[in-house]
Design a protein around this motif. Sequence first.
Motif, PDB file in Angstrom:
ATOM      1  N   ASN A 245      19.452  12.210   2.741  1.00  0.00           N
ATOM      2  CA  ASN A 245      18.138  11.824   3.262  1.00  0.00           C
ATOM      3  C   ASN A 245      17.890  12.416   4.642  1.00  0.00           C
ATOM      4  O   ASN A 245      16.798  12.933   4.926  1.00  0.00           O
ATOM      5  N   ASP A 246      18.885  12.351   5.505  1.00  0.00           N
ATOM      6  CA  ASP A 246      18.724  12.925   6.846  1.00  0.00           C
ATOM      7  C   ASP A 246      18.425  14.418   6.762  1.00  0.00           C
ATOM      8  O   ASP A 246      17.533  14.931   7.464  1.00  0.00           O
ATOM      9  N   TYR A 247      19.169  15.118   5.919  1.00  0.00           N
ATOM     10  CA  TYR A 247      18.974  16.563   5.776  1.00  0.00           C
ATOM     11  C   TYR A 247      17.600  16.884   5.212  1.00  0.00           C
ATOM     12  O   TYR A 247      16.853  17.691   5.786  1.00  0.00           O
ATOM     13  N   LEU A 248      17.263  16.265   4.082  1.00  0.00           N
ATOM     14  CA  LEU A 248      15.984  16.569   3.436  1.00  0.00           C
ATOM     15  C   LEU A 248      14.801  16.191   4.314  1.00  0.00           C
ATOM     16  O   LEU A 248      13.819  16.931   4.401  1.00  0.00           O
ATOM     17  N   SER A 249      14.881  15.032   4.966  1.00  0.00           N
ATOM     18  CA  SER A 249      13.779  14.591   5.827  1.00  0.00           C
ATOM     19  C   SER A 249      13.518  15.602   6.930  1.00  0.00           C
ATOM     20  O   SER A 249      12.365  15.948   7.225  1.00  0.00           O
ATOM     21  N   GLY A 250      14.593  16.085   7.559  1.00  0.00           N
ATOM     22  CA  GLY A 250      14.439  17.045   8.642  1.00  0.00           C
ATOM     23  C   GLY A 250      13.890  18.378   8.181  1.00  0.00           C
ATOM     24  O   GLY A 250      12.989  18.944   8.815  1.00  0.00           O
ATOM     25  N   VAL A 251      14.423  18.873   7.064  1.00  0.00           N
ATOM     26  CA  VAL A 251      13.951  20.149   6.524  1.00  0.00           C
ATOM     27  C   VAL A 251      12.474  20.058   6.154  1.00  0.00           C
ATOM     28  O   VAL A 251      11.676  20.956   6.480  1.00  0.00           O
TER      29      VAL A 251
ATOM     30  N   VAL B 182      26.342   5.387  -1.007  1.00  0.00           N
ATOM     31  CA  VAL B 182      25.317   5.073  -0.010  1.00  0.00           C
ATOM     32  C   VAL B 182      25.423   6.024   1.182  1.00  0.00           C
ATOM     33  O   VAL B 182      24.421   6.570   1.663  1.00  0.00           O
ATOM     34  N   ALA B 183      26.652   6.242   1.660  1.00  0.00           N
ATOM     35  CA  ALA B 183      26.840   7.154   2.790  1.00  0.00           C
ATOM     36  C   ALA B 183      26.382   8.567   2.432  1.00  0.00           C
ATOM     37  O   ALA B 183      25.726   9.251   3.236  1.00  0.00           O
ATOM     38  N   LEU B 184      26.700   9.003   1.209  1.00  0.00           N
ATOM     39  CA  LEU B 184      26.299  10.335   0.740  1.00  0.00           C
ATOM     40  C   LEU B 184      24.777  10.431   0.668  1.00  0.00           C
ATOM     41  O   LEU B 184      24.171  11.406   1.136  1.00  0.00           O
ATOM     42  N   ALA B 185      24.141   9.405   0.100  1.00  0.00           N
ATOM     43  CA  ALA B 185      22.680   9.415  -0.064  1.00  0.00           C
ATOM     44  C   ALA B 185      21.963   9.437   1.284  1.00  0.00           C
ATOM     45  O   ALA B 185      20.940  10.120   1.432  1.00  0.00           O
ATOM     46  N   LEU B 186      22.492   8.718   2.262  1.00  0.00           N
ATOM     47  CA  LEU B 186      21.857   8.698   3.578  1.00  0.00           C
ATOM     48  C   LEU B 186      21.999  10.048   4.279  1.00  0.00           C
ATOM     49  O   LEU B 186      21.088  10.482   4.993  1.00  0.00           O
ATOM     50  N   ARG B 187      23.116  10.735   4.055  1.00  0.00           N
ATOM     51  CA  ARG B 187      23.269  12.075   4.630  1.00  0.00           C
ATOM     52  C   ARG B 187      22.297  13.061   3.981  1.00  0.00           C
ATOM     53  O   ARG B 187      21.697  13.900   4.670  1.00  0.00           O
TER      54      ARG B 187
ATOM     55  N   GLU C 198       0.849  -1.191   0.000  1.00  0.00           N
ATOM     56  CA  GLU C 198       0.000   0.000   0.000  1.00  0.00           C
ATOM     57  C   GLU C 198       0.883   1.238   0.000  1.00  0.00           C
ATOM     58  O   GLU C 198       1.863   1.321   0.753  1.00  0.00           O
ATOM     59  N   GLU C 199       0.558   2.192  -0.851  1.00  0.00           N
ATOM     60  CA  GLU C 199       1.337   3.423  -0.895  1.00  0.00           C
ATOM     61  C   GLU C 199       1.284   4.121   0.457  1.00  0.00           C
ATOM     62  O   GLU C 199       0.225   4.224   1.079  1.00  0.00           O
ATOM     63  N   GLY C 200       2.432   4.586   0.901  1.00  0.00           N
ATOM     64  CA  GLY C 200       2.518   5.276   2.183  1.00  0.00           C
ATOM     65  C   GLY C 200       2.966   4.386   3.322  1.00  0.00           C
ATOM     66  O   GLY C 200       3.177   4.871   4.438  1.00  0.00           O
ATOM     67  N   THR C 201       3.142   3.073   3.057  1.00  0.00           N
ATOM     68  CA  THR C 201       3.623   2.173   4.100  1.00  0.00           C
ATOM     69  C   THR C 201       5.054   2.559   4.491  1.00  0.00           C
ATOM     70  O   THR C 201       5.930   2.664   3.631  1.00  0.00           O
ATOM     71  N   GLN C 202       5.273   2.779   5.782  1.00  0.00           N
ATOM     72  CA  GLN C 202       6.620   3.153   6.226  1.00  0.00           C
ATOM     73  C   GLN C 202       7.544   1.947   6.126  1.00  0.00           C
ATOM     74  O   GLN C 202       7.190   0.836   6.539  1.00  0.00           O
ATOM     75  N   LEU C 203       8.714   2.157   5.583  1.00  0.00           N
ATOM     76  CA  LEU C 203       9.694   1.085   5.444  1.00  0.00           C
ATOM     77  C   LEU C 203      10.466   0.921   6.747  1.00  0.00           C
ATOM     78  O   LEU C 203      10.599   1.878   7.519  1.00  0.00           O
ATOM     79  N   PRO C 204      10.985  -0.277   7.007  1.00  0.00           N
ATOM     80  CA  PRO C 204      11.691  -0.501   8.284  1.00  0.00           C
ATOM     81  C   PRO C 204      12.942   0.357   8.437  1.00  0.00           C
ATOM     82  O   PRO C 204      13.385   0.641   9.549  1.00  0.00           O
ATOM     83  N   ARG C 205      13.509   0.770   7.325  1.00  0.00           N
ATOM     84  CA  ARG C 205      14.654   1.673   7.307  1.00  0.00           C
ATOM     85  C   ARG C 205      14.733   2.256   5.905  1.00  0.00           C
ATOM     86  O   ARG C 205      14.116   1.729   4.976  1.00  0.00           O
ATOM     87  N   PRO C 206      15.475   3.338   5.708  1.00  0.00           N
ATOM     88  CA  PRO C 206      15.625   3.851   4.346  1.00  0.00           C
ATOM     89  C   PRO C 206      16.240   2.776   3.434  1.00  0.00           C
ATOM     90  O   PRO C 206      17.225   2.135   3.800  1.00  0.00           O
ATOM     91  N   ILE C 207      15.637   2.593   2.287  1.00  0.00           N
ATOM     92  CA  ILE C 207      16.106   1.601   1.323  1.00  0.00           C
ATOM     93  C   ILE C 207      16.677   2.337   0.116  1.00  0.00           C
ATOM     94  O   ILE C 207      16.040   3.248  -0.422  1.00  0.00           O
ATOM     95  N   ILE C 208      17.867   1.929  -0.301  1.00  0.00           N
ATOM     96  CA  ILE C 208      18.530   2.560  -1.444  1.00  0.00           C
ATOM     97  C   ILE C 208      18.517   1.598  -2.625  1.00  0.00           C
ATOM     98  O   ILE C 208      18.895   0.435  -2.490  1.00  0.00           O
ATOM     99  N   GLU C 209      18.064   2.102  -3.771  1.00  0.00           N
ATOM    100  CA  GLU C 209      18.056   1.347  -5.013  1.00  0.00           C
ATOM    101  C   GLU C 209      18.890   2.105  -6.045  1.00  0.00           C
ATOM    102  O   GLU C 209      19.057   3.317  -5.951  1.00  0.00           O
ATOM    103  N   PHE C 210      19.361   1.365  -7.032  1.00  0.00           N
ATOM    104  CA  PHE C 210      20.114   1.964  -8.130  1.00  0.00           C
ATOM    105  C   PHE C 210      19.445   1.635  -9.448  1.00  0.00           C
ATOM    106  O   PHE C 210      19.002   0.501  -9.666  1.00  0.00           O
ATOM    107  N   SER C 211      19.346   2.631 -10.318  1.00  0.00           N
ATOM    108  CA  SER C 211      18.881   2.367 -11.675  1.00  0.00           C
ATOM    109  C   SER C 211      19.931   2.852 -12.654  1.00  0.00           C
ATOM    110  O   SER C 211      20.632   3.844 -12.397  1.00  0.00           O
ATOM    111  N   TYR C 212      20.052   2.134 -13.763  1.00  0.00           N
ATOM    112  CA  TYR C 212      21.024   2.472 -14.790  1.00  0.00           C
ATOM    113  C   TYR C 212      20.459   3.584 -15.655  1.00  0.00           C
ATOM    114  O   TYR C 212      19.348   3.470 -16.188  1.00  0.00           O
ATOM    115  N   LYS C 213      21.215   4.676 -15.790  1.00  0.00           N
ATOM    116  CA  LYS C 213      20.732   5.850 -16.516  1.00  0.00           C
ATOM    117  C   LYS C 213      20.746   5.591 -18.022  1.00  0.00           C
ATOM    118  O   LYS C 213      21.788   5.697 -18.670  1.00  0.00           O
TER     119      LYS C 213
END
Length: 254
Positions: free
Chosen positions: A159-165, A152-157, A108-123
């Motif tokens: 995420n922390d910033y954007l989520s808080g803002v 991954v470390a960069l993306a999580l940082r 269901e859309e909006g289901t909170q994930l157990p932790r931030p999940i990072i995926e990669f797609s090929y451009k």
Amino acid sequence: MARRKLVYEGKAKILYEGPEPGTLVQYFKDDATAFNAEKKATIEGKGVLNNRLSEFFMTGLNNIGVPTHFIKRINMREQLIRSVEIVPLEVIVRNFAAGSMAKRLGMEEGTQLPRPIIEFSYKDDKLGDPLVPEEYIIAFGWASQQDLDDIVALALRVNDYLSGVMYGVGIKLVDFKIEVGRIWENEYMRLIVADEISPDSCRLWDLESGRKLDKDVFRRDLGSLTDAYTEVARRLGVLPSNGPAPMGKPKLIN
């Protein structure tokens, strides 16, 4: 005036040669696309809003020590950026199930994930930017294992910033995507946040009502995209809070 040299034109932005070596001018267009450019429209004022919002987020990241390609905003539609070698991946960070993830997994859309999940797609637009596992990325040489750890470390940082803002202005950061670029300082290579961060590249929902304030408004025909982006900018203080902004021609604070 000398004509600027076009370097690249994408779906939402144009890159021109910059005034100094190692720089580019990034121009934000009013074009909106969805479903791998199968749905298209021109939405007046969208480029102005995304330029200003991306400036806001990139400046915030730079200020907390997360390196980005952003140097300065030049005018209402353009910003000066560092030239980087783009890693051919879209880095997707998900905090809640939505979009393709919800569809793939029957969630269901909006289901909170157990932790931030990072995926990669090929451009690759022709392939529809397919999701790829880390094994592919390393095997095909798109990035090394150390690169992926750093990304991954960069993306999580980010995420922390954007989520808080966003939470501070009553907006839920459902997910977002970034691109990462390589720069060289003498013999040392660094990975930095590139491209843009805007409602084009994030899913943003009002915390109380769940109203969508991102490109899903365009994808799903949910109303005015300009109004949604203007609301995000107004809450973040990018736009004045007193009085409505003109439709399609938002007034921005310099």
